[in-house]
Scaffold this active site. Structure first.
Site, PDB file in Angstrom:
ATOM      1  CB  SER A 132      42.865  43.471  -1.285  1.00 34.68           C
ATOM      2  OG  SER A 132      44.199  43.900  -1.202  1.00 34.68           O
TER       3      SER A 132
HETATM    4  N1  SAH Z   1      46.032  45.748   2.740  1.00 38.17           N
HETATM    5  C1  SAH Z   1      45.534  46.823   1.922  1.00 38.17           C
HETATM    6  C2  SAH Z   1      45.891  46.604   0.458  1.00 38.17           C
HETATM    7  C3  SAH Z   1      46.423  47.870  -0.135  1.00 38.17           C
HETATM    8  S1  SAH Z   1      47.228  47.690  -1.705  1.00 38.17           S
HETATM    9  C4  SAH Z   1      44.045  47.032   2.111  1.00 38.17           C
HETATM   10  O1  SAH Z   1      43.398  46.212   2.778  1.00 38.17           O
HETATM   11  O2  SAH Z   1      43.511  48.030   1.641  1.00 38.17           O
HETATM   12  C5  SAH Z   1      48.920  47.539  -1.228  1.00 38.17           C
HETATM   13  C6  SAH Z   1      49.514  48.642  -0.410  1.00 38.17           C
HETATM   14  O3  SAH Z   1      50.901  48.309  -0.229  1.00 38.17           O
HETATM   15  C7  SAH Z   1      49.511  50.024  -1.036  1.00 38.17           C
HETATM   16  O4  SAH Z   1      48.897  50.924  -0.165  1.00 38.17           O
HETATM   17  C8  SAH Z   1      50.981  50.349  -1.250  1.00 38.17           C
HETATM   18  O5  SAH Z   1      51.295  51.724  -1.079  1.00 38.17           O
HETATM   19  C9  SAH Z   1      51.634  49.505  -0.174  1.00 38.17           C
HETATM   20  N2  SAH Z   1      53.060  49.179  -0.382  1.00 38.17           N
HETATM   21  C10 SAH Z   1      53.699  48.862  -1.536  1.00 38.17           C
HETATM   22  N3  SAH Z   1      55.006  48.633  -1.315  1.00 38.17           N
HETATM   23  C11 SAH Z   1      55.212  48.807   0.026  1.00 38.17           C
HETATM   24  C12 SAH Z   1      56.353  48.734   0.879  1.00 38.17           C
HETATM   25  N4  SAH Z   1      57.571  48.441   0.421  1.00 38.17           N
HETATM   26  N5  SAH Z   1      56.185  48.977   2.199  1.00 38.17           N
HETATM   27  C13 SAH Z   1      54.955  49.301   2.700  1.00 38.17           C
HETATM   28  N6  SAH Z   1      53.839  49.396   1.941  1.00 38.17           N
HETATM   29  C14 SAH Z   1      53.965  49.160   0.623  1.00 38.17           C
END
Ligand code: SAH
Length: 219
Positions: free
Chosen positions: A68
């Protein structure tokens, strides 16, 4: 994942500039800003991004996901009003950057990722010993972690199609949930405060753009 971990003066300088920018953009929680200032964001990215890791941008990581934007991380963390020792459930571990920002603030972090390739990286997490207060789980965030409930805070870092009922159940009365909820082309950031009777109050904030929160796991 990168091979070399060096936090140079140049990186530190760029990080201070990023923190100043976040301040200008309206982030006021000093604990959040200190945490961002302390964590080498470039460690969470491929070395190809070394020179631009401190721009206020999201970047691609593995499995078609993103780390993000720093402003988004700061904004969500500020809304969460993190206290030391808070039990925080994070949905979407991704690069582990947001988890680390929470852990640096003294929270006890439980983070879930549905992409196996991303989950597997935690075994090589460079800060394993520094942040024993982060626990990593492979699973579907819609289910939460019933065995570890209740949580003081819940943070969803992917675009939720609706407010996940099980996550609301696993939140303590008086607890907060911060999540981006689908609102057409973008997502509206919401902060929900759970009441004693299980219902909640809702505050709406700025719009953001996240990758989708999907059901099930991806091996
Ligand atoms: N907090 C992360 C943001 C990653 S983007 C960071 O700091 O890098 C969002 C993430 O949510 C992705 O890796 C995606 O695979 C995950 N995601 C999406 N749906 C999800 C679910 N139902 N359960 C767990 N993770 C999920």
């Amino acid at each position: 994942m990168r091979k070399q971990y060096e936090d140079s003066y140049q990186h530190k300088g760029l990080r201070r500039q990023l923190v100043n920018l976040l301040r200008e953009k309206g982030i006021t929680d000093e604990a959040v800003l200190e945490s961002i200032n302390a964590i080498p964001r470039h460690f969470f990215l491929d070395s190809a991004f070394d020179k631009i890791a401190y721009e206020d941008r999201a970047f691609p990581i593995e499995a078609g996901q993103t780390i993000s934007q720093p402003y988004t991380v700061a904004y969500q963390t500020q809304l969460l009003r993190v206290n030391k020792m808070d039990k925080v459930l994070e949905i979407g571990t991704g690069s582990m950057y947001q988890s680390t920002v929470l852990a640096e603030m003294g929270a006890r972090v439980f983070t879930i990722e549905r992409q196996k390739t991303l989950y597997d990286q935690h075994s090589k997490f460079v800060f394993r010993n520094k942040y024993p207060n982060i626990r990593f789980f492979f699973g579907d965030g819609f289910e939460g972690l019933p065995a570890f409930q209740p949580f003081d805070k819940v943070l969803i870092t992917a675009a939720a199609p609706f407010i996940p009922p099980k996550l609301m159940e696993q939140l303590k009365p008086g607890g907060l949930m911060v999540l981006p909820v689908d609102d057409g082309d973008a997502q509206r950031m919401l902060r929900l405060t759970k009441k004693e009777d299980g219902t909640w109050t809702e505050e709406a904030f700025e719009q953001f753009s996240f990758v989708p929160m999907l059901t099930g796991k991806n091996r």
